[in-house]
Write an enzyme that holds these catalytic residues in place. Structure first.
Site, PDB file in Angstrom:
ATOM      1  N   HIS A 109       1.094  -1.161  -0.069  1.00  0.00           N
ATOM      2  CA  HIS A 109       0.103   0.215  -0.624  1.00  0.00           C
ATOM      3  C   HIS A 109       0.953   1.193   0.133  1.00  0.00           C
ATOM      4  CE1 HIS A 109      -2.512  -3.094   1.826  1.00  0.00           C
ATOM      5  NE2 HIS A 109      -3.175  -2.411   1.438  1.00  0.00           N
ATOM      6  N   LYS A 134      -1.441  -7.887  -4.457  1.00  0.00           N
ATOM      7  CA  LYS A 134      -2.271  -6.600  -4.118  1.00  0.00           C
ATOM      8  C   LYS A 134      -1.206  -5.132  -4.086  1.00  0.00           C
ATOM      9  CE  LYS A 134      -4.289  -6.214   0.008  1.00  0.00           C
ATOM     10  NZ  LYS A 134      -5.143  -6.162   0.939  1.00  0.00           N
TER      11      LYS A 134
HETATM   12  O1  LIG Z   1      -5.222  -3.828   1.420  1.00  0.00           O
HETATM   13  C1  LIG Z   1      -6.809  -4.230   1.849  1.00  0.00           C
HETATM   14  C2  LIG Z   1      -7.953  -3.115   1.212  1.00  0.00           C
HETATM   15  C3  LIG Z   1      -8.186  -2.500   2.389  1.00  0.00           C
HETATM   16  O2  LIG Z   1      -7.067  -1.041   2.949  1.00  0.00           O
HETATM   17  C4  LIG Z   1      -9.076  -0.937   1.921  1.00  0.00           C
HETATM   18  O3  LIG Z   1      -8.566   0.108   1.592  1.00  0.00           O
HETATM   19  O4  LIG Z   1     -10.494  -0.887   1.162  1.00  0.00           O
HETATM   20  C5  LIG Z   1      -8.606  -2.529   3.415  1.00  0.00           C
HETATM   21  C6  LIG Z   1      -8.054  -3.629   4.240  1.00  0.00           C
HETATM   22  O5  LIG Z   1      -8.448  -3.901   5.161  1.00  0.00           O
HETATM   23  C7  LIG Z   1      -7.751  -4.447   3.425  1.00  0.00           C
HETATM   24  O6  LIG Z   1      -6.742  -4.845   4.007  1.00  0.00           O
END
Ligand SMILES: O=C1C[C@@](O)(C(=O)O)C[C@@H](O)[C@@H]1O
EC number: 4.2.1.10
Length: 209
Positions: A109, A134
């Site tokens: 992220h 991801k």
């Molecule tokens: O990585 C993700 C995506 C997320 O961050 C979202 O923006 O919906 C929500 C998190 O729980 C998940 O692990």
């Protein structure tokens, strides 16, 4: 494409099941107490695939421990779940986790939008230790949204592409249409800004398809 109900309390399990989510993500960084015991109890209550996620503070969660602390929390509960979300910073533990027969969502992220080349490099790195890469990024313009959709459409599959933050939240409904494998939603209390409810996203996808 799978719709994931992301929950931060065991009590939200029934709402996730009744909303007909395909997968359930357990945000362990938002839960208290005996996590292995909690996950075991949740396992006994549903046959839906469970994702264990212990999200670091640096990547939008609440977990602040070391990599070894992360493994010490995750390892005792792996046998009760089907997938484990592993950030790059915890990748050293991926082989041990994978040896339990679970799938790995290898995640990253970041608050900005990488270039196309950077996205391709990130996905390659994530695929080195996970089954499903991801990548969640922050968008600041419609041009960046279009670039992200184009990348997702052309990327090798499976891949999960999502966004960070509220801006351009429509991307959460569009990215699955362009090939993103997982769409993370809430069932009452979002675990991240901009999430749609499971039922909202189902309706959106139904109308957009
Ligand atoms: O990585 C993700 C995506 C997320 O961050 C979202 O923006 O919906 C929500 C998190 O729980 C998940 O692990």
């Amino acid at each position: 494409m799978k719709i994931v109900a992301s929950i931060q309390e065991p009590d939200m399990l029934d709402m996730a099941v009744s909303a007909k989510a395909n997968f359930i993500e357990l945000r362990l960084d938002m839960m208290e107490g005996d996590l292995a015991g909690t996950v075991e109890l949740i396992r006994a209550r549903t046959v839906l695939p469970l994702i264990a996620t212990l999200r670091s503070r640096d990547e939008g969660g609440r977990f602040e421990g070391t990599s070894d602390d992360w493994f010490a929390i995750i390892e005792p509960l792996v046998r009760h779940v089907d997938l484990v979300d592993i950030e790059t910073r915890y990748r050293e533990h991926a082989p041990k986790i994978m040896s339990h027969g679970v799938q790995i969502i290898a995640s990253l992220h970041r608050p900005d939008m990488p270039t196309r080349f950077e996205l391709e490099q990130i996905a390659l790195e994530l695929r080195l230790f996970g089954d499903i890469p991801k990548i969640a990024v922050g968008l600041r313009s419609q041009a960046e949204l279009l670039d992200l959709l184009a990348y997702t459409s052309e990327a090798p599959k499976p891949i999960c592409v999502s966004i960070v933050g509220e801006q351009f939240r429509c991307a959460r409904a569009l990215l699955p249409l362009f090939g993103s494998e997982l769409a993370y939603c809430h069932v009452g209390t979002p675990t991240a800004r901009g999430q749609y409810h499971v039922e909202e996203l189902k309706q959106l996808l139904e109308m957009l398809r």
